[in-house]
Write an enzyme that holds these catalytic residues in place. Structure first.
Site, PDB file in Angstrom:
ATOM      1  N   TYR A  39    -111.202 -25.581  71.033  1.00  0.00           N
ATOM      2  CA  TYR A  39    -110.026 -24.763  70.729  1.00  0.00           C
ATOM      3  C   TYR A  39    -109.194 -24.537  71.999  1.00  0.00           C
ATOM      4  O   TYR A  39    -107.964 -24.612  71.974  1.00  0.00           O
ATOM      5  CB  TYR A  39    -110.482 -23.440  70.130  1.00  0.00           C
ATOM      6  CG  TYR A  39    -109.374 -22.496  69.718  1.00  0.00           C
ATOM      7  CD1 TYR A  39    -108.622 -22.733  68.563  1.00  0.00           C
ATOM      8  CD2 TYR A  39    -109.078 -21.356  70.460  1.00  0.00           C
ATOM      9  CE1 TYR A  39    -107.613 -21.854  68.171  1.00  0.00           C
ATOM     10  CE2 TYR A  39    -108.080 -20.474  70.078  1.00  0.00           C
ATOM     11  CZ  TYR A  39    -107.345 -20.727  68.930  1.00  0.00           C
ATOM     12  OH  TYR A  39    -106.346 -19.859  68.550  1.00  0.00           O
ATOM     13  N   TRP A  44    -103.536 -10.107  83.822  1.00  0.00           N
ATOM     14  CA  TRP A  44    -104.430  -9.948  84.978  1.00  0.00           C
ATOM     15  C   TRP A  44    -105.525 -10.994  84.952  1.00  0.00           C
ATOM     16  O   TRP A  44    -105.592 -11.791  84.023  1.00  0.00           O
ATOM     17  CB  TRP A  44    -104.994  -8.541  85.062  1.00  0.00           C
ATOM     18  CG  TRP A  44    -105.816  -8.027  83.910  1.00  0.00           C
ATOM     19  CD1 TRP A  44    -106.446  -8.751  82.921  1.00  0.00           C
ATOM     20  CD2 TRP A  44    -106.108  -6.644  83.623  1.00  0.00           C
ATOM     21  NE1 TRP A  44    -107.109  -7.918  82.056  1.00  0.00           N
ATOM     22  CE2 TRP A  44    -106.928  -6.627  82.459  1.00  0.00           C
ATOM     23  CE3 TRP A  44    -105.785  -5.431  84.234  1.00  0.00           C
ATOM     24  CZ2 TRP A  44    -107.406  -5.439  81.886  1.00  0.00           C
ATOM     25  CZ3 TRP A  44    -106.265  -4.265  83.655  1.00  0.00           C
ATOM     26  CH2 TRP A  44    -107.063  -4.265  82.492  1.00  0.00           C
ATOM     27  N   ASP A  82    -101.951 -30.868  54.069  1.00  0.00           N
ATOM     28  CA  ASP A  82    -103.137 -30.871  54.940  1.00  0.00           C
ATOM     29  C   ASP A  82    -102.725 -31.609  56.209  1.00  0.00           C
ATOM     30  O   ASP A  82    -102.499 -32.822  56.189  1.00  0.00           O
ATOM     31  CB  ASP A  82    -104.297 -31.594  54.245  1.00  0.00           C
ATOM     32  CG  ASP A  82    -105.556 -31.616  55.095  1.00  0.00           C
ATOM     33  OD1 ASP A  82    -105.470 -31.377  56.323  1.00  0.00           O
ATOM     34  OD2 ASP A  82    -106.634 -31.892  54.544  1.00  0.00           O
ATOM     35  N   LYS A 120    -105.335 -25.765  72.178  1.00  0.00           N
ATOM     36  CA  LYS A 120    -104.188 -24.868  72.330  1.00  0.00           C
ATOM     37  C   LYS A 120    -103.474 -25.076  73.675  1.00  0.00           C
ATOM     38  O   LYS A 120    -102.258 -24.902  73.763  1.00  0.00           O
ATOM     39  CB  LYS A 120    -104.621 -23.419  72.141  1.00  0.00           C
ATOM     40  CG  LYS A 120    -105.045 -23.110  70.694  1.00  0.00           C
ATOM     41  CD  LYS A 120    -103.870 -23.225  69.719  1.00  0.00           C
ATOM     42  CE  LYS A 120    -104.270 -22.874  68.308  1.00  0.00           C
ATOM     43  NZ  LYS A 120    -103.132 -22.817  67.379  1.00  0.00           N
TER      44      LYS A 120
END
Ligand SMILES: NC(=O)c1ccc[n+]([C@@H]2O[C@H](COP(=O)([O-])OP(=O)(O)OC[C@H]3O[C@@H](n4cnc5c(N)ncnc54)[C@H](OP(=O)(O)O)[C@@H]3O)[C@@H](O)[C@H]2O)c1
Length: 267
Positions: free
Chosen positions: A177, A267, A75, A181
């Site tokens: 998130y 793009w 974990d 990231k």
């Protein structure tokens, strides 16, 4: 004429004799990436928060050259459990040469409803990726070996999401998130710079949209309009990029973020 040390493409991508530890190998993309490592000849240790689930997933992997696969309990949101999990992986496999930081402890809330505590907890995923990478670096240096780390990032660590892709269908991609990231991709560069002298390469593989079968169809239809290739990625489409970064085919690649996204970020 080739130089005397030139290796063939087959030799460069071959992972026979190497062991790869992949976190979250029980998941949607982790499953395909685990199979990629096994198909390339590696012995694979799949980790999960649940030992039985890990062992079950490992037992289903192919073994073209006879390499053994293993499961381990790990974990990465808990420092103690993470140390124990890495030790268990080494104990079972003997040594680890490749680390894939893929597991994700998800957060289901977007910028309208996430709490301070939930946002902060989500960032712990990066602490787990880092501590595992450092543990891995110490392990390979201790053996006088080299190694490769692949952190799994995301297109959402590079670009914002489109509000209209989600509105009225489901929660937006979580702000926590995006923060996570983006951090994963940049941490990759930092670790690569410091670990290069230890013969440890560190790269990031950033998938674009690879929704699982459980994803909302309306959301998927909307996402398909947002990228040049007009379709979602299939998990096996990460296999080539992963093996490039993990194997000697990528021996001069470090500190990079390889994006596999059907052109989403173009793009
Ligand atoms: N799917 C996409 O479209 C997409 C796009 C861009 C990036 N990514 C990235 O790709 C990676 C895999 O995503 P996925 O779609 O395959 O997700 P998934 O199917 O939900 O799998 C996530 C895995 O993470 C493991 N996990 C959860 N909490 C953990 C913890 N605390 N410690 C260790 N492992 C933990 C789970 O394993 P157990 O439950 O067995 O512990 C699970 O197998 C993630 O890093 C994700 O951010 C995915």
């Amino acid at each position: 004429m080739p130089t005397s040390d030139e290796r063939t493409v087959q030799q460069l991508f071959d992972l026979s004799g190497r062991t790869a530890l992949i976190t979250g190998g029980t998941g949607w993309l982790g499953g395909a990436m685990s199979r990629a490592l096994a198909e390339a000849g590696a012995s694979v240790v799949i980790s999960s928060r649940d030992r039985e689930r890990a062992s079950d997933a490992a037992s289903k992997l192919p073994s073209p050259g006879g390499a053994a696969h293993h499961g381990a309990q790990l974990d990465h949101m808990d420092g103690g459990a993470l140390e124990a999990g890495f030790s268990e992986a080494v104990e079972r496999a003997g040594a680890v040469d490749i680390l894939i930081n893929n597991g994700l402890d998800a957060v289901g809330k977007d910028l309208t409803n996430i709490t301070f505590e939930e946002f902060a907890r989500h960032q712990v995923n990066n602490a787990g990726y880092f501590i595992l990478a450092r543990r891995f670096r110490d392990h390979v240096v201790g053996r006088g070996a080299g190694g490769s780390v692949v952190n799994i990032g995301s297109m959402y660590g590079q670009v914002a999401s489109y509000p209209d892709a989600y509105e009225g269908v489901c929660v937006a991609s979580p702000v926590a998130y995006h923060a996570l990231k983006g951090g994963t991709i940049h941490m990759t560069r930092h670790l690569a710079a410091f670990y290069a002298r230890d013969n440890v390469r560190v790269n990031c593989l950033s998938p674009g949209p690879f929704p699982s079968e459980a994803a909302s169809k309306d959301m998927v239809d909307r996402l398909c309009t947002k990228l040049p290739m007009k379709r979602m990625g299939l998990p096996y489409e990460l296999k080539g990029a992963l093996i490039l970064l993990a194997s000697d085919a990528g021996s001069y690649i470090t500190g990079q973020n390889l994006t596999v996204d059907g052109g989403w970020t173009a793009w």
